[in-house]
Design an enzyme around this catalytic site. Structure first.
Site, PDB file in Angstrom:
ATOM      1  N   HIS A 141      25.240 -15.995   2.514  1.00  0.00           N
ATOM      2  CA  HIS A 141      25.588 -17.078   1.593  1.00  0.00           C
ATOM      3  C   HIS A 141      27.052 -16.889   1.211  1.00  0.00           C
ATOM      4  CE1 HIS A 141      21.073 -17.107   0.575  1.00  0.00           C
ATOM      5  NE2 HIS A 141      21.331 -18.137   1.357  1.00  0.00           N
ATOM      6  N   GLU A 188      28.459 -15.404  -2.282  1.00  0.00           N
ATOM      7  CA  GLU A 188      27.944 -14.136  -2.804  1.00  0.00           C
ATOM      8  C   GLU A 188      28.937 -13.036  -2.449  1.00  0.00           C
ATOM      9  OE1 GLU A 188      23.323 -15.657  -2.535  1.00  0.00           O
ATOM     10  OE2 GLU A 188      23.928 -13.962  -1.289  1.00  0.00           O
ATOM     11  N   HIS A 202      23.155  -9.390  -0.709  1.00  0.00           N
ATOM     12  CA  HIS A 202      23.330 -10.688  -1.356  1.00  0.00           C
ATOM     13  C   HIS A 202      23.605 -10.487  -2.842  1.00  0.00           C
ATOM     14  CE1 HIS A 202      21.559 -13.414   1.854  1.00  0.00           C
ATOM     15  NE2 HIS A 202      21.273 -12.203   2.316  1.00  0.00           N
ATOM     16  N   GLU A 236      19.600  -7.737  -3.469  1.00  0.00           N
ATOM     17  CA  GLU A 236      20.180  -8.658  -4.452  1.00  0.00           C
ATOM     18  C   GLU A 236      20.912  -7.794  -5.476  1.00  0.00           C
ATOM     19  OE1 GLU A 236      20.129 -11.877  -4.230  1.00  0.00           O
ATOM     20  OE2 GLU A 236      18.573 -12.242  -2.714  1.00  0.00           O
TER      21      GLU A 236
END
Length: 360
Positions: free
Chosen positions: A78, A81, A177, A240
């Protein structure tokens, strides 16, 4: 003062992120070389760089490479990010200068480069939903060719004879991410669903990386880590690591645990103390956006892993309803702005005890 090593280092190693964002491409004679500690590097594609220690890239005669670890480290699937993208760029520089040890094969991938350049999550389609061949369903999407290219990069890397046999622990993929929203666990991991038993090595490494929680998928998906786990036999995870921020506005010290964990994985070392294993949550439901009439009945800023009691109505879309059916369910990745047909949230329940007790 700038050292001689720094002054002579190729621009693509000195700042791989800036080099990639600028759209630079090395001349054929400048696309590979040797840096500190005889590490051999090769630029393979826009945002794709391979590094190998001399013992792997040029082994002594008769030496066996069976069991040599191959690690794919990716970020920027992404484009907005940014923190893990910056971490990977600094890692490349430190390996090139000899400040970070490399004892295994390493493939560094910056994923959605066009979205990175535009400061957005994606151009046409979420790249992390287009793997395992799903890119063929959206042939006109600007993300489709990149998904195919990243699949091929992983397949070539893990198929290399230097990787040895497909035994557990020799192939790793860490896909980094950042989340769109806050979380009860600021740094957590997602493990793809495969038919293989869960790996204790992976859970212990996540503990070393100070990952607080792990989310277990129960169905196969179309993310990059799902692809490498399924198609390449890799120990794969999605990390994450905080919230989305523009380039240059990240406090990278907040992600020191994951950064040090990745560096230890590449160096073949472990943390001095036995790590605490993360808490574990298993997916038991999904909220799917069916039309533009979809309503997600939670606050716009609700954090990931927020718990809801049994009987709570979380979403509706025409006749579709999602109501909490377990004594407690936690919501992860709530996002009502996705396209119809896509996931607008995951529901998980805690399964720490039984999961950790069953680790292989």
């Amino acid at each position: 003062m700038t050292s001689s090593a720094e002054s002579s280092m190729p621009a693509l190693l000195d700042d791989f992120l800036a080099y990639t964002l600028a759209g630079s491409r090395p001349a054929p004679d400048d696309a590979q070389g040797v840096c500190a500690n005889d590490v051999r590097w090769q630029w393979l594609d826009d945002g794709v760089l391979q590094l190998e220690p001399a013992a792997v890239s040029n082994p002594p005669e008769g030496a066996s490479l069976t069991g040599v670890r191959s690690v794919l480290a990716s970020a920027g699937v992404h484009g907005d990010e940014t923190a893990p993208i910056e971490l990977l760029s600094l890692l490349v520089r430190d390996i090139a200068l000899g400040r970070a040890a490399l004892t295994c094969r390493l493939l560094v991938i910056l994923g959605n480069v066009e979205a990175m350049r535009g400061g957005c999550r994606y151009i046409d389609d979420d790249l992390n939903r287009l793997f395992s061949g799903r890119h063929a369903q959206v042939p006109h999407s600007q993300e489709a060719p990149r998904a195919a290219a990243l699949e091929n990069a992983a397949l070539r890397f893990f198929a290399d004879v230097a990787a040895g046999p497909r035994s557990r622990g020799t192939r790793w993929h860490v896909d980094m991410h950042t989340a769109i929203r806050a979380s009860a666990f600021e740094q957590f991991a997602l493990l793809p669903h495969t038919d293989a038993p869960l790996s204790r090595d992976m859970f212990e490494w996540l503990g070393e990386a100070r990952i607080a929680a792990v989310l277990l998928h129960t169905t196969k998906g179309n993310t990059y880590s799902h692809f490498t786990a399924e198609a390449c036999g890799a120990e794969a995870c999605t990390l994450e690591l905080g919230k989305v921020r523009p380039f240059g506005q990240n406090d990278l010290a907040r992600f020191a645990g994951a950064d040090h964990g990745l560096r230890r994985l590449l160096a073949g070392t472990h943390a001095a103390a036995q790590p605490s294993l993360p808490r574990v949550f298993t997916v038991i439901g999904q909220i799917t956006k069916q039309s533009d009439a979809f309503e997600l009945l939670v606050a716009a800023d609700v954090p990931n892993f927020t718990p809801f009691e049994q009987g709570t109505l979380l979403a509706r879309d025409g006749e579709y309803r999602y109501t909490v059916s377990h004594p407690e369910e936690r919501i992860v990745f709530p996002n009502p702005t996705v396209k119809p047909g896509l996931r607008a949230g995951l529901l998980v329940v805690e399964t720490t005890g039984e999961t950790l007790a069953a680790l292989a």
